[in-house]
Design a protein around this motif. Structure first.
Motif, PDB file in Angstrom:
ATOM      1  N   ARG A  33       0.836  -1.191   0.000  1.00 53.52           N
ATOM      2  CA  ARG A  33       0.000   0.000   0.000  1.00 53.52           C
ATOM      3  C   ARG A  33       0.877   1.249   0.000  1.00 53.52           C
ATOM      4  NH1 ARG A  33      -2.232   0.356   6.208  1.00 53.52           N
ATOM      5  NH2 ARG A  33      -0.192   0.674   7.147  1.00 53.52           N
ATOM      6  N   ILE A  34       0.253   2.356  -0.391  1.00 53.25           N
ATOM      7  CA  ILE A  34       0.946   3.645  -0.338  1.00 53.25           C
ATOM      8  C   ILE A  34      -0.029   4.677   0.217  1.00 53.25           C
ATOM      9  CG2 ILE A  34       2.543   3.171  -2.248  1.00 53.25           C
ATOM     10  CD1 ILE A  34       0.783   4.919  -4.042  1.00 53.25           C
ATOM     11  N   PRO A  35       0.490   5.725   0.860  1.00 46.46           N
ATOM     12  CA  PRO A  35      -0.425   6.775   1.314  1.00 46.46           C
ATOM     13  C   PRO A  35      -0.928   7.570   0.117  1.00 46.46           C
ATOM     14  CG  PRO A  35       1.829   7.335   1.883  1.00 46.46           C
ATOM     15  CD  PRO A  35       1.862   5.969   1.284  1.00 46.46           C
ATOM     16  N   GLU A  36      -2.108   8.144   0.253  1.00 45.42           N
ATOM     17  CA  GLU A  36      -2.693   8.883  -0.874  1.00 45.42           C
ATOM     18  C   GLU A  36      -1.822  10.058  -1.292  1.00 45.42           C
ATOM     19  OE1 GLU A  36      -5.941  11.752   1.206  1.00 45.42           O
ATOM     20  OE2 GLU A  36      -6.493   9.650   1.085  1.00 45.42           O
ATOM     21  N   SER A  37      -0.985  10.565  -0.397  1.00 42.78           N
ATOM     22  CA  SER A  37      -0.100  11.679  -0.737  1.00 42.78           C
ATOM     23  C   SER A  37       1.005  11.267  -1.712  1.00 42.78           C
ATOM     24  CB  SER A  37       0.528  12.269   0.526  1.00 42.78           C
ATOM     25  OG  SER A  37       1.295  11.289   1.193  1.00 42.78           O
ATOM     26  N   MET A  38       1.278   9.966  -1.832  1.00 40.92           N
ATOM     27  CA  MET A  38       2.318   9.477  -2.739  1.00 40.92           C
ATOM     28  C   MET A  38       1.761   9.069  -4.106  1.00 40.92           C
ATOM     29  SD  MET A  38       5.082   9.705  -0.989  1.00 40.92           S
ATOM     30  CE  MET A  38       6.242   8.727  -1.898  1.00 40.92           C
ATOM     31  N   LEU A  39       0.470   9.150  -4.277  1.00 43.10           N
ATOM     32  CA  LEU A  39      -0.167   8.709  -5.521  1.00 43.10           C
ATOM     33  C   LEU A  39       0.303   9.533  -6.714  1.00 43.10           C
ATOM     34  CD1 LEU A  39      -2.217   6.586  -6.405  1.00 43.10           C
ATOM     35  CD2 LEU A  39      -3.991   8.278  -6.117  1.00 43.10           C
ATOM     36  N   LEU A  40       0.401  10.831  -6.542  1.00 44.53           N
ATOM     37  CA  LEU A  40       0.852  11.704  -7.623  1.00 44.53           C
ATOM     38  C   LEU A  40       2.282  11.354  -8.037  1.00 44.53           C
ATOM     39  CD1 LEU A  40      -0.172  14.129  -9.283  1.00 44.53           C
ATOM     40  CD2 LEU A  40       0.895  15.602  -7.613  1.00 44.53           C
ATOM     41  N   GLU A  41       3.152  11.165  -7.062  1.00 46.57           N
ATOM     42  CA  GLU A  41       4.541  10.795  -7.362  1.00 46.57           C
ATOM     43  C   GLU A  41       4.604   9.444  -8.072  1.00 46.57           C
ATOM     44  OE1 GLU A  41       8.621   9.562  -5.031  1.00 46.57           O
ATOM     45  OE2 GLU A  41       7.193  10.850  -4.000  1.00 46.57           O
ATOM     46  N   PHE A  42       3.774   8.490  -7.636  1.00 46.63           N
ATOM     47  CA  PHE A  42       3.771   7.174  -8.263  1.00 46.63           C
ATOM     48  C   PHE A  42       3.424   7.264  -9.742  1.00 46.63           C
ATOM     49  CE2 PHE A  42       1.383   3.405  -9.622  1.00 46.63           C
ATOM     50  CZ  PHE A  42       2.390   2.463  -9.513  1.00 46.63           C
ATOM     51  N   PHE A  43       2.338   7.964 -10.069  1.00 44.44           N
ATOM     52  CA  PHE A  43       1.918   8.044 -11.465  1.00 44.44           C
ATOM     53  C   PHE A  43       2.864   8.907 -12.302  1.00 44.44           C
ATOM     54  CE2 PHE A  43      -2.137   6.250 -10.080  1.00 44.44           C
ATOM     55  CZ  PHE A  43      -2.338   5.341 -11.098  1.00 44.44           C
ATOM     56  N   GLN A  44       3.547   9.854 -11.683  1.00 44.53           N
ATOM     57  CA  GLN A  44       4.529  10.645 -12.426  1.00 44.53           C
ATOM     58  C   GLN A  44       5.798   9.836 -12.692  1.00 44.53           C
ATOM     59  OE1 GLN A  44       4.639  14.244  -9.936  1.00 44.53           O
ATOM     60  NE2 GLN A  44       3.984  15.357 -11.761  1.00 44.53           N
ATOM     61  N   THR A  45       6.063   8.838 -11.872  1.00 40.04           N
ATOM     62  CA  THR A  45       7.240   7.975 -12.049  1.00 40.04           C
ATOM     63  C   THR A  45       6.958   6.840 -13.022  1.00 40.04           C
ATOM     64  OG1 THR A  45       7.824   8.463  -9.755  1.00 40.04           O
ATOM     65  CG2 THR A  45       8.977   6.653 -10.792  1.00 40.04           C
ATOM     66  N   LEU A  46       5.717   6.365 -13.058  1.00 43.98           N
ATOM     67  CA  LEU A  46       5.321   5.248 -13.916  1.00 43.98           C
ATOM     68  C   LEU A  46       5.222   5.704 -15.368  1.00 43.98           C
ATOM     69  CD1 LEU A  46       4.384   2.270 -13.754  1.00 43.98           C
ATOM     70  CD2 LEU A  46       2.056   3.138 -13.531  1.00 43.98           C
ATOM     71  N   ARG A  47       5.862   4.948 -16.256  1.00 48.28           N
ATOM     72  CA  ARG A  47       5.875   5.365 -17.667  1.00 48.28           C
ATOM     73  C   ARG A  47       4.554   5.053 -18.370  1.00 48.28           C
ATOM     74  NH1 ARG A  47       9.975   0.758 -19.308  1.00 48.28           N
ATOM     75  NH2 ARG A  47       8.478  -0.823 -19.868  1.00 48.28           N
ATOM     76  N   PRO A  48       4.276   5.786 -19.447  1.00 47.96           N
ATOM     77  CA  PRO A  48       3.045   5.574 -20.215  1.00 47.96           C
ATOM     78  C   PRO A  48       3.021   4.168 -20.815  1.00 47.96           C
ATOM     79  CG  PRO A  48       4.077   7.641 -20.828  1.00 47.96           C
ATOM     80  CD  PRO A  48       5.038   6.909 -19.934  1.00 47.96           C
ATOM     81  N   PRO A  49       1.882   3.615 -21.087  1.00 50.31           N
ATOM     82  CA  PRO A  49       0.555   4.213 -21.077  1.00 50.31           C
ATOM     83  C   PRO A  49      -0.133   4.162 -19.710  1.00 50.31           C
ATOM     84  CG  PRO A  49       0.378   2.023 -21.992  1.00 50.31           C
ATOM     85  CD  PRO A  49       1.845   2.270 -21.716  1.00 50.31           C
ATOM     86  N   LEU A  50       0.383   3.374 -18.751  1.00 52.62           N
ATOM     87  CA  LEU A  50      -0.267   3.305 -17.443  1.00 52.62           C
ATOM     88  C   LEU A  50      -0.004   4.547 -16.604  1.00 52.62           C
ATOM     89  CD1 LEU A  50       0.331  -0.419 -16.402  1.00 52.62           C
ATOM     90  CD2 LEU A  50      -1.698   0.598 -17.401  1.00 52.62           C
ATOM     91  N   GLY A  51       1.164   5.145 -16.765  1.00 54.22           N
ATOM     92  CA  GLY A  51       1.532   6.301 -15.956  1.00 54.22           C
ATOM     93  C   GLY A  51       1.749   7.543 -16.790  1.00 54.22           C
ATOM     94  N   PHE A  52       2.396   8.520 -16.171  1.00 54.35           N
ATOM     95  CA  PHE A  52       2.564   9.831 -16.810  1.00 54.35           C
ATOM     96  C   PHE A  52       4.018  10.286 -16.769  1.00 54.35           C
ATOM     97  CE2 PHE A  52      -1.720   9.546 -15.129  1.00 54.35           C
ATOM     98  CZ  PHE A  52      -2.479   9.889 -16.229  1.00 54.35           C
ATOM     99  N   ASN A  53       4.968   9.363 -16.868  1.00 56.15           N
ATOM    100  CA  ASN A  53       6.381   9.712 -16.847  1.00 56.15           C
ATOM    101  C   ASN A  53       6.775  10.234 -18.228  1.00 56.15           C
ATOM    102  OD1 ASN A  53       9.081   9.982 -16.432  1.00 56.15           O
ATOM    103  ND2 ASN A  53       9.501   7.831 -16.054  1.00 56.15           N
ATOM    104  N   ASP A  54       6.276  11.391 -18.540  1.00 58.95           N
ATOM    105  CA  ASP A  54       6.503  12.002 -19.841  1.00 58.95           C
ATOM    106  C   ASP A  54       6.513  13.510 -19.637  1.00 58.95           C
ATOM    107  OD1 ASP A  54       6.685  12.508 -22.521  1.00 58.95           O
ATOM    108  OD2 ASP A  54       5.015  11.208 -23.089  1.00 58.95           O
ATOM    109  N   LYS A  55       7.375  14.189 -20.334  1.00 54.17           N
ATOM    110  CA  LYS A  55       7.516  15.645 -20.156  1.00 54.17           C
ATOM    111  C   LYS A  55       6.277  16.420 -20.601  1.00 54.17           C
ATOM    112  CE  LYS A  55      11.721  15.347 -18.695  1.00 54.17           C
ATOM    113  NZ  LYS A  55      11.952  15.362 -17.291  1.00 54.17           N
TER     114      LYS A  55
END
Length: 170
Positions: A33-55
């Motif tokens: 599990r992760i705290p909800e405050s880390m959710l933004l960092e997680f998705f910014q670190t995860l590469r596309p298409p599942l995440g948003f690790n893109d400039k």
């Protein structure tokens, strides 16, 4: 087993990146599990298409996408692996599904019959049900949604307003 299923696709395309990203973020919290405050960092670190690790994605755009995923945290403010993975896959590959797609019509008919019988009993034995209040499915869902909804965009806006007013009056 059908080779064209979501689990095999996850293993082929995403496991090599999703797992290390998840482990890096979740390890201090037990790995599941992760705290909800880390959710933004997680998705910014995860590469596309599942995440948003893109400039091309701004922090605000990522926060808006997370808000649209409708995450619900537990009482302690944590989100779990299966919920995050499901939401990421749903955002990437799924569309909106109606209740009829998920629940068979026979179950919905039985629920309607039970509600009708309950209303008949309520009318027949009115004083026994005097303090009984009935919520519709939509009302109950709204109450549940308000309890532990995760909205990083709202938090970002609130912190921004807080800092602006602090600087203005300090």
């Amino acid at each position: 087993m059908n080779t064209d299923n979501p689990i095999d696709e996850f293993r082929r395309k995403f496991e090599d990146h999703f797992r290390p990203t998840w482990e890096k973020i979740s390890l201090p919290y037990g790995g599941h599990r992760i705290p909800e405050s880390m959710l933004l960092e997680f998705f910014q670190t995860l590469r596309p298409p599942l995440g948003f690790n893109d400039k091309k994605f701004t922090r605000r755009e990522v926060a808006l996408a997370i808000t649209q995923m409708n995450f619900k945290s537990d009482d302690e403010g944590y989100l779990y692996f299966n919920d995050i993975l499901h939401a990421a896959f749903k955002r990437t590959y799924g569309g909106e599904r109606s209740l009829e797609d998920i629940v068979p019509k026979a179950v919905l008919l039985e629920e309607a019959k039970a509600r009708k019988k309950l209303e008949q009993l309520k009318k027949k034995h009115g004083k026994l049900f005097k303090n009984y209040t009935s919520f519709s499915n939509e009302e109950a869902k709204n109450l549940q949604d308000q309890k532990h909804s995760v909205n990083p965009l709202f938090k970002m806006l609130f912190i921004g307003m807080l800092l602006k007013s602090w600087f203005r009056y300090a």
